[in-house]
Design a protein around this motif. Structure first.
Motif, short mmCIF file in Angstrom:
data_model
loop_
_atom_site.label_atom_id
_atom_site.label_comp_id
_atom_site.label_asym_id
_atom_site.label_seq_id
_atom_site.Cartn_x
_atom_site.Cartn_y
_atom_site.Cartn_z
N ILE A 153 0.84 -1.20 0.00
CA ILE A 153 0.00 0.00 0.00
C ILE A 153 0.88 1.25 0.00
N PHE A 154 1.94 1.24 0.79
CA PHE A 154 2.86 2.38 0.86
C PHE A 154 3.51 2.62 -0.50
N SER A 155 3.94 1.52 -1.15
CA SER A 155 4.56 1.66 -2.48
C SER A 155 3.57 2.21 -3.50
N LEU A 156 2.34 1.70 -3.48
CA LEU A 156 1.31 2.19 -4.40
C LEU A 156 1.06 3.68 -4.19
N LEU A 157 1.01 4.10 -2.93
CA LEU A 157 0.77 5.50 -2.62
C LEU A 157 1.90 6.38 -3.15
N LEU A 158 3.14 6.00 -2.88
CA LEU A 158 4.28 6.80 -3.32
C LEU A 158 4.39 6.84 -4.85
N LEU A 159 4.13 5.71 -5.49
CA LEU A 159 4.22 5.68 -6.96
C LEU A 159 3.10 6.50 -7.59
N THR A 160 1.94 6.53 -6.96
CA THR A 160 0.85 7.37 -7.46
C THR A 160 1.21 8.85 -7.35
N ILE A 161 1.93 9.22 -6.28
CA ILE A 161 2.30 10.62 -6.07
C ILE A 161 3.44 11.04 -6.99
N PHE A 162 4.50 10.21 -7.06
CA PHE A 162 5.73 10.61 -7.74
C PHE A 162 5.86 10.08 -9.16
N GLY A 163 4.92 9.26 -9.62
CA GLY A 163 5.02 8.72 -10.97
C GLY A 163 5.63 7.33 -10.96
N THR A 164 5.67 6.72 -12.15
CA THR A 164 6.10 5.32 -12.24
C THR A 164 7.27 5.13 -13.21
#
Length: 304
Positions: A153-164
């Motif tokens: 969940i933490f990874s999904l949140l950060l990737l949603t914010i900063f891009g992939t």
């Protein structure tokens, strides 16, 4: 009955591969390592052979692949037949080519991510154990707060914010996994800093970084190396899971996780093609765990 025969054949092939690798390593290794390879269990030999194969495939992907990584070579979902030995995917790209390039992309990114997580987590963990006091408590409580959030969940949140992008993917997963490495490195270092030879080194006037580099790190290497192998598996699976969810390595770059998602439709028709990248993920995970188990056994000093 057919499934049983396939399982027996797979086990026999794995044992044969392990035996061949152990015999070759025993004869080709330097004399000081001869006994290590001679006493290596077949499971570890099989794991090392598989890892070596993956490394060779990743390094020489452009030479081994029959087509270009992003080239559309035929129709969608063509069956297994020459020149497309494993058929084609949902866009008409060669599946064998995508599998080969997937080894370079998925495994290479996972290794870079694990290495970065270990450098950051190990240095901070050992540094906190040596300093102690308020610095150790503040850093440890911050890490505890991060670890309280589920990693996916933490990874999904950060990737949603900063891009992939690939750079962002490496930094995000490394940051998440560095917290786990920190806890292990700190725990191991706390058991070392109370030893007499550490106190003697301090009395000699050795600085903190020299103390870490010359005294603590060499004595903490065995559990850290074993954890590196396990952590690589977790990172490898995390990247594949994120790619399967569409937030990992972006198309058209070949990646095993996204390949499963893109070709999942074939499973409803009894086609095993989507299981090939999943099998590649599982095989590498098992191989790394075999080698890690062997290294842990050697480090423990136990005998067979």
């Amino acid at each position: 009955m057919k499934v049983l025969l396939v399982v027996i054949a797979a086990v026999a092939f794995a044992l044969a591969l392990g035996w061949v690798f152990r015999a070759a390593a025993w004869r080709l290794a330097p004399k000081r390592h001869t006994l290590v390879f001679r006493d290596m269990p077949l499971t570890a030999a099989f794991g090392m052979a598989v890892i070596l194969i993956y490394v060779v495939v990743a390094l020489f992907a452009p030479v081994l692949a029959p087509f270009a990584e992003r080239e559309v070579v035929g129709g969608q979902y063509l069956p297994w037949a020459a020149p497309y030995l494993l058929g084609t995917d949902n866009l008409g790209r060669d599946m064998l080519t995508r599998l080969i390039y997937g080894a370079r992309n998925t495994v290479g990114i996972a290794f870079a991510t694990t290495a970065l997580a270990f450098v950051v987590g190990s240095i901070l963990g050992i540094w906190a154990a040596v300093l102690g006091g308020w610095a150790d408590q503040a850093l440890s409580r911050f890490v505890d707060a991060l670890m309280a959030i589920p990693a996916l969940i933490f990874s999904l949140l950060l990737l949603t914010i900063f891009g992939t992008s690939i750079t962002t993917l490496i930094l995000v997963i490394a940051a998440v996994d560095a917290t786990r490495v920190y806890r292990l490195a700190r725990s191991v270092a706390q058991g070392i800093v109370v030893m007499d030879y550490i106190e003697a080194a301090r009395l000699r006037g050795e600085g903190m970084w020299r103390l870490i580099r010359r005294e603590i790190l060499p004595n903490a290497m065995a559990p850290l190396v074993a954890e590196f192998g396990l952590r690589f598996c977790f990172v490898f699976l995390a990247i594949s899971a994120l790619s399967f969810l569409g937030l990992g390595i972006k198309p058209p770059t070949a990646d095993w996780g996204s390949m499963v998602r893109e070709n999942a439709t074939l499973i409803t028709f009894g086609d095993v093609t989507p299981l090939l990248p999943a099998g590649a993920i599982a095989l590498l995970t098992v191989a790394v765990n075999f080698v890690v188990d062997w290294q842990l056994h050697r480090a423990s000093g136990l005998k067979e």
